[in-house]
Motif scaffolding. Sequence first.
Motif, PDB file in Angstrom:
ATOM      1  N   ARG A 305      -1.624 -33.290  13.127  1.00  0.00           N
ATOM      2  CA  ARG A 305      -2.674 -33.918  12.310  1.00  0.00           C
ATOM      3  C   ARG A 305      -4.055 -33.369  12.694  1.00  0.00           C
ATOM      4  O   ARG A 305      -4.914 -33.128  11.822  1.00  0.00           O
ATOM      5  CB  ARG A 305      -2.613 -35.428  12.496  1.00  0.00           C
ATOM      6  N   ALA A 306      -4.309 -33.121  13.976  1.00  0.00           N
ATOM      7  CA  ALA A 306      -5.595 -32.588  14.408  1.00  0.00           C
ATOM      8  C   ALA A 306      -5.833 -31.199  13.817  1.00  0.00           C
ATOM      9  O   ALA A 306      -6.948 -30.878  13.364  1.00  0.00           O
ATOM     10  CB  ALA A 306      -5.650 -32.542  15.929  1.00  0.00           C
ATOM     11  N   ARG A 307      -4.800 -30.371  13.783  1.00  0.00           N
ATOM     12  CA  ARG A 307      -4.951 -29.034  13.195  1.00  0.00           C
ATOM     13  C   ARG A 307      -5.158 -29.102  11.683  1.00  0.00           C
ATOM     14  O   ARG A 307      -5.885 -28.302  11.109  1.00  0.00           O
ATOM     15  CB  ARG A 307      -3.715 -28.178  13.502  1.00  0.00           C
ATOM     16  N   MET A 308      -4.521 -30.050  11.039  1.00  0.00           N
ATOM     17  CA  MET A 308      -4.689 -30.204   9.589  1.00  0.00           C
ATOM     18  C   MET A 308      -6.133 -30.575   9.255  1.00  0.00           C
ATOM     19  O   MET A 308      -6.684 -30.110   8.244  1.00  0.00           O
ATOM     20  CB  MET A 308      -3.708 -31.262   9.064  1.00  0.00           C
ATOM     21  N   GLU A 309      -6.729 -31.388  10.087  1.00  0.00           N
ATOM     22  CA  GLU A 309      -8.131 -31.753   9.870  1.00  0.00           C
ATOM     23  C   GLU A 309      -9.021 -30.509   9.904  1.00  0.00           C
ATOM     24  O   GLU A 309      -9.952 -30.369   9.095  1.00  0.00           O
ATOM     25  CB  GLU A 309      -8.587 -32.746  10.953  1.00  0.00           C
ATOM     26  N   THR A 310      -8.740 -29.581  10.810  1.00  0.00           N
ATOM     27  CA  THR A 310      -9.519 -28.349  10.904  1.00  0.00           C
ATOM     28  C   THR A 310      -9.393 -27.522   9.634  1.00  0.00           C
ATOM     29  O   THR A 310     -10.395 -27.015   9.093  1.00  0.00           O
ATOM     30  CB  THR A 310      -9.051 -27.524  12.116  1.00  0.00           C
ATOM     31  N   GLU A 311      -8.177 -27.346   9.118  1.00  0.00           N
ATOM     32  CA  GLU A 311      -7.993 -26.561   7.890  1.00  0.00           C
ATOM     33  C   GLU A 311      -8.587 -27.271   6.680  1.00  0.00           C
ATOM     34  O   GLU A 311      -9.058 -26.623   5.736  1.00  0.00           O
ATOM     35  CB  GLU A 311      -6.508 -26.277   7.674  1.00  0.00           C
ATOM     36  N   MET A 312      -8.554 -28.577   6.684  1.00  0.00           N
ATOM     37  CA  MET A 312      -9.161 -29.329   5.590  1.00  0.00           C
ATOM     38  C   MET A 312     -10.652 -29.019   5.501  1.00  0.00           C
ATOM     39  O   MET A 312     -11.191 -28.785   4.410  1.00  0.00           O
ATOM     40  CB  MET A 312      -8.934 -30.832   5.803  1.00  0.00           C
ATOM     41  N   ARG A 313     -11.329 -28.989   6.637  1.00  0.00           N
ATOM     42  CA  ARG A 313     -12.760 -28.659   6.636  1.00  0.00           C
ATOM     43  C   ARG A 313     -12.981 -27.207   6.246  1.00  0.00           C
ATOM     44  O   ARG A 313     -13.957 -26.882   5.549  1.00  0.00           O
ATOM     45  CB  ARG A 313     -13.359 -28.935   8.013  1.00  0.00           C
ATOM     46  N   ALA A 314     -12.060 -26.316   6.665  1.00  0.00           N
ATOM     47  CA  ALA A 314     -12.181 -24.907   6.294  1.00  0.00           C
ATOM     48  C   ALA A 314     -12.075 -24.718   4.784  1.00  0.00           C
ATOM     49  O   ALA A 314     -12.643 -23.766   4.226  1.00  0.00           O
ATOM     50  CB  ALA A 314     -11.117 -24.082   7.001  1.00  0.00           C
ATOM     51  N   ALA A 315     -11.378 -25.629   4.123  1.00  0.00           N
ATOM     52  CA  ALA A 315     -11.253 -25.562   2.664  1.00  0.00           C
ATOM     53  C   ALA A 315     -12.500 -26.082   1.954  1.00  0.00           C
ATOM     54  O   ALA A 315     -12.575 -26.046   0.725  1.00  0.00           O
ATOM     55  CB  ALA A 315     -10.034 -26.356   2.215  1.00  0.00           C
ATOM     56  N   GLY A 316     -13.468 -26.577   2.725  1.00  0.00           N
ATOM     57  CA  GLY A 316     -14.705 -27.072   2.142  1.00  0.00           C
ATOM     58  C   GLY A 316     -14.676 -28.521   1.740  1.00  0.00           C
ATOM     59  O   GLY A 316     -15.603 -29.004   1.082  1.00  0.00           O
ATOM     60  N   TRP A 317     -13.648 -29.237   2.143  1.00  0.00           N
ATOM     61  CA  TRP A 317     -13.546 -30.659   1.774  1.00  0.00           C
ATOM     62  C   TRP A 317     -14.412 -31.491   2.709  1.00  0.00           C
ATOM     63  O   TRP A 317     -14.309 -31.380   3.928  1.00  0.00           O
ATOM     64  CB  TRP A 317     -12.097 -31.109   1.864  1.00  0.00           C
TER      65      TRP A 317
END
Length: 592
Positions: A305-317
Amino acid sequence: MNRIATIGIAALLLSSCALPAMAQSAPAVATAPSPALATLLSDYEAFLKANNPVAAGREGDLAAKSRLPDVSRAAEVARQAPLEAFRARAAAIPVEGLSSGDRLNLDFLTWVLDRSVEAIRYDSGRLAFNSEGGPGQTASYLASSTRITGAADAQAWLDRLAGLATLYDQELANARRGLETGFTQPRSVVESFLVSLRNEAAFTPGTDPLLQPFATLPASMSPTEQADVRARAAAIVADRIVPRRRAWLAFVEGEYLPAALPEVGIGSRPGGRDYYAFEARSYTTTDLTPDEIHRIGVEEVARIRARMETEMRAAGWTGDFAGFLTHLRTDPRFYATSREELLEKASEMSKRADGGLPALFRTLPRLTYDVRPVPEAIEATYTTGRYNSGSLADGVPGGYIVNTGRLDQRPLYELPALTLHEAVPGHHLQIALQQEAAEGPYFRRNTGVTAFSEGWGLYAEFLGEEMGFYRTPEERFGRLSYEMWRACRLVADTGMHWMGWTVDEARRCFAENSALAPHNIETELQRYIGWPGQALAYKIGEIRLRAIRTRAETALGDRFNVRDFHDTLLVDGPLPLDLLDRRMEAWVAGQR
């Protein structure tokens, strides 16, 4: 992978086994082959070929192609004595002086035999169907993997087709025994299975998968011969198979469904907790308890879940996690608009994955694979994707199977991970190499080790990062969502079958932590309910594979070569995780 081994054929195909505790021995000092072990392996090979003609047929045995396994309870019980005799012979072979290869084969054979004998006591054939199907699914799989190159092949399929009537009868008896003893599938699985049964009952001669092997026949057969075999096949289906399809439908609707319980966990059935603990050990090839596996799942959910949060921000969300999941599940740009488009994208990704293999592997399989859709008759209750093994001997390619139904539930940001898992470098690469391991014993080419094969599939998704396969933050998030899916399996499977959870409690992990589409979540939940323990193999296997690689990289430093590492893991076939540890430690020592 295809689930042919999950009905009554399960124990026979040895799809998963439990690893017994083994004492550590001194390193072997001799390299001469053991005559006693060679004779044992030869005798065991003959036993397997006689009892499992499906596997023997895949290796080119024409006589085996005309037969089917005996999946009756009487046959299962009858196999116990020869299996115990094989086990006694294995135990009598001195390990001192064995070559490292012979010692590995002996330990692996002992592992297989121990699990095979223990499995008989649970009579798991009583779970004769699941949410995806029963004997009808087995029959369709056999038809899809049958290639007719001449009159002998045609006769073999006609004989096997006739034998399917007995398979239907044996599985009906198995299911009825389950009903009588209270060892049954829950109501939700029965309702899913009924969808498959009703679809099968609606087959016409033009749509019946059992007749498809005769759709195209070789020119070596005259028009008269072709017409004859087609007419004979149609008569077998009409006279022997159709009545049994109807009997199954009547039985499940009239007897099984009314008696089906709402509780989803096998632990609530008589003897279910012992059975589930055995399956947990078997599928993971470890001594982990369901409670320990559950805790591992909870820890993995938090880490991913912590890594998913990082990619979510990388997507601009900029919003919250739940909002991002809603965005991914509903934005039309993440979905194909036609079945053809989805297959084309899966095909393009498969070919791109092919191009990434030489950098990671020295040895590649000779057998190729294709990309094909899930048959529409079963797509409603089928998973998102699957791999069907092929046969180099028969000229049948491996198959990356893509579900093209419910397109709004098949997000494209998950397709890269699915492709890497089911095609290459995942299941096709691993299973085809196993099938082509001609120098090894027959039993090793034909023994499935679920923790290894499914752990490898999930490890292959991780390899996509090294391959530069994921092109956008959304695709990287999709990869992590798939990893989360497997972590939630540990939580949900143990929750339902061991801790008494409801399906609503199990659903929460997937819905709140992954981007899986709602339909896929429901399909997967029914799969776990109807197939206790299998879902545990993926994450446990992947965790161990990645740990083995990390240890090798740390020990070897600049001398670590990923191509040599992967060849050592794969070329000789899968192993239970403890044996795999031992083998790879020896490889690291050799590299030093």
